[in-house]
Design a protein around this motif. Structure first.
Motif, PDB file in Angstrom:
ATOM      1  N   ASP A  60       0.677  -1.237  -0.279  1.00  0.00           N
ATOM      2  CA  ASP A  60      -0.272   0.062   0.279  1.00  0.00           C
ATOM      3  C   ASP A  60       0.858   1.347  -0.389  1.00  0.00           C
ATOM      4  O   ASP A  60       2.170   1.039  -0.031  1.00  0.00           O
ATOM      5  CB  ASP A  60      -0.793  -0.010   1.282  1.00  0.00           C
ATOM      6  CG  ASP A  60      -0.123  -0.060   2.236  1.00  0.00           C
ATOM      7  OD1 ASP A  60       0.775   0.670   2.881  1.00  0.00           O
ATOM      8  OD2 ASP A  60      -0.932  -0.431   3.730  1.00  0.00           O
ATOM      9  N   LYS A  61       0.137   2.532   0.176  1.00  0.00           N
ATOM     10  CA  LYS A  61       0.831   3.359   0.147  1.00  0.00           C
ATOM     11  C   LYS A  61       1.789   3.947   1.673  1.00  0.00           C
ATOM     12  O   LYS A  61       2.722   5.192   1.094  1.00  0.00           O
ATOM     13  CB  LYS A  61      -0.323   4.694   0.070  1.00  0.00           C
ATOM     14  CG  LYS A  61      -0.751   4.474   1.009  1.00  0.00           C
ATOM     15  CD  LYS A  61      -1.999   6.211   0.603  1.00  0.00           C
ATOM     16  CE  LYS A  61      -3.019   6.462   1.512  1.00  0.00           C
ATOM     17  NZ  LYS A  61      -3.961   7.215   1.287  1.00  0.00           N
ATOM     18  N   ASN A  62       1.555   3.292   2.305  1.00  0.00           N
ATOM     19  CA  ASN A  62       2.285   3.422   3.311  1.00  0.00           C
ATOM     20  C   ASN A  62       3.767   2.340   3.146  1.00  0.00           C
ATOM     21  O   ASN A  62       4.132   2.033   4.221  1.00  0.00           O
ATOM     22  CB  ASN A  62       1.993   3.559   4.602  1.00  0.00           C
ATOM     23  CG  ASN A  62       0.913   4.497   5.208  1.00  0.00           C
ATOM     24  OD1 ASN A  62       1.157   5.811   4.117  1.00  0.00           O
ATOM     25  ND2 ASN A  62      -0.720   3.910   4.919  1.00  0.00           N
ATOM     26  N   GLY A  63       3.815   1.488   2.115  1.00  0.00           N
ATOM     27  CA  GLY A  63       4.497   0.533   2.165  1.00  0.00           C
ATOM     28  C   GLY A  63       4.544  -0.823   2.853  1.00  0.00           C
ATOM     29  O   GLY A  63       5.303  -1.703   3.587  1.00  0.00           O
ATOM     30  N   ASN A  64       3.189  -1.009   3.259  1.00  0.00           N
ATOM     31  CA  ASN A  64       2.718  -1.864   4.158  1.00  0.00           C
ATOM     32  C   ASN A  64       2.151  -3.689   3.236  1.00  0.00           C
ATOM     33  O   ASN A  64       1.819  -2.772   2.083  1.00  0.00           O
ATOM     34  CB  ASN A  64       1.658  -2.153   5.200  1.00  0.00           C
ATOM     35  CG  ASN A  64       1.323  -0.933   6.374  1.00  0.00           C
ATOM     36  OD1 ASN A  64       2.777  -0.789   7.338  1.00  0.00           O
ATOM     37  ND2 ASN A  64       0.871  -0.052   6.064  1.00  0.00           N
ATOM     38  N   LEU A  65       2.719  -4.497   3.334  1.00  0.00           N
ATOM     39  CA  LEU A  65       2.382  -5.450   2.125  1.00  0.00           C
ATOM     40  C   LEU A  65       0.951  -5.739   2.183  1.00  0.00           C
ATOM     41  O   LEU A  65       0.766  -6.134   3.744  1.00  0.00           O
ATOM     42  CB  LEU A  65       3.411  -6.203   3.237  1.00  0.00           C
ATOM     43  CG  LEU A  65       3.085  -8.148   2.173  1.00  0.00           C
ATOM     44  CD1 LEU A  65       3.287  -7.699   0.780  1.00  0.00           C
ATOM     45  CD2 LEU A  65       3.741  -9.209   2.477  1.00  0.00           C
ATOM     46  N   MET A  66       0.470  -5.932   1.083  1.00  0.00           N
ATOM     47  CA  MET A  66      -1.220  -6.319   1.391  1.00  0.00           C
ATOM     48  C   MET A  66      -0.601  -7.632   0.900  1.00  0.00           C
ATOM     49  O   MET A  66      -1.907  -8.017   1.167  1.00  0.00           O
ATOM     50  CB  MET A  66      -2.012  -4.540   0.738  1.00  0.00           C
ATOM     51  CG  MET A  66      -1.465  -3.733   1.016  1.00  0.00           C
ATOM     52  SD  MET A  66      -2.229  -3.515   2.653  1.00  0.00           S
ATOM     53  CE  MET A  66      -4.279  -3.649   2.036  1.00  0.00           C
ATOM     54  N   ILE A  67      -0.505  -8.164  -0.403  1.00  0.00           N
ATOM     55  CA  ILE A  67      -1.061  -8.872  -0.818  1.00  0.00           C
ATOM     56  C   ILE A  67       0.637  -9.578  -1.081  1.00  0.00           C
ATOM     57  O   ILE A  67       1.572  -9.339  -1.870  1.00  0.00           O
ATOM     58  CB  ILE A  67      -1.622  -9.409  -2.481  1.00  0.00           C
ATOM     59  CG1 ILE A  67      -2.684  -8.400  -2.316  1.00  0.00           C
ATOM     60  CG2 ILE A  67      -1.140 -10.585  -2.874  1.00  0.00           C
ATOM     61  CD1 ILE A  67      -3.589  -8.052  -3.218  1.00  0.00           C
TER      62      ILE A  67
END
Length: 181
Positions: free
Chosen positions: A57-64
């Motif tokens: 995501d835009k915060n660098g969090n792994l989404m997939i």
């Protein structure tokens, strides 16, 4: 865009490098990053040296989690993914395509020999067993798998569906009404 060789522990670094100099796509207001060049892709190099792709995501969090051999930017709520191989130029090679949603759930099975991204009308040209057709975002067939080639003309919002002789195409409106034989 930049190709990163990073592990998941470096996801923030990967995000910063991916996003350097890229603007958000106009009108994007959700948490899944969509930039003009990167589509919020996260790259993980596995133990065997094979690259796998996922999304951040835009915060660098792994989404997939990176698990696909090729991924495309999201088109609405769907993204095209490949399980298979990539050629030496980084383009999809052998394998099967399908579509996932923003939660990483497979919403259209990985079963197509070729697949395009969904167009602005929520339709995609796909190939199965050597024949082309068109599906919608629910995976429903809207142009039957009867053609050797199908192209979408965004100029007049029609599909040109060709048979083996590549003569006069069958023409379908984007609403998938058959209009010319």
């Amino acid at each position: 865009s930049t190709i990163l060789n990073t592990g998941l522990s470096d996801i923030e670094k990967a995000y910063a490098e991916l996003n350097a100099g890229n603007d958000q796509t106009e009108g994007s207001n959700d948490s899944m990053l969509e930039t003009k060049n990167t589509a919020g892709l996260a790259l993980n190099e596995s133990d065997k040296g094979k690259q796998k792709w996922g999304y951040i995501d835009k915060n660098g969090n792994l989404m997939i989690y990176p698990q696909y051999d090729y991924v495309s930017p999201f088109s609405g709520d769907r993204a095209r993914v490949l399980l298979g191989s990539i050629d030496f130029m980084g383009y999809p090679g052998e394998g099967k395509f399908g579509y996932i949603d923003r939660n990483g759930e497979t919403v259209i099975p990985v079963s197509f020999d070729h697949a395009d991204d969904f167009n602005r009308f929520g339709q995609a040209v796909v190939e199965k067993d050597g024949k082309y057709g068109v599906i919608n975002t629910a995976g429903e067939v809207v142009v039957p798998f009867e053609y050797t080639n199908i192209s979408f003309s965004s100029l007049n919002d029609i599909y040109l569906a060709y048979t083996e002789d590549m003569g006069n195409p069958n023409v379908y409106e984007r609403t998938v009404n058959y209009i010319i034989d």
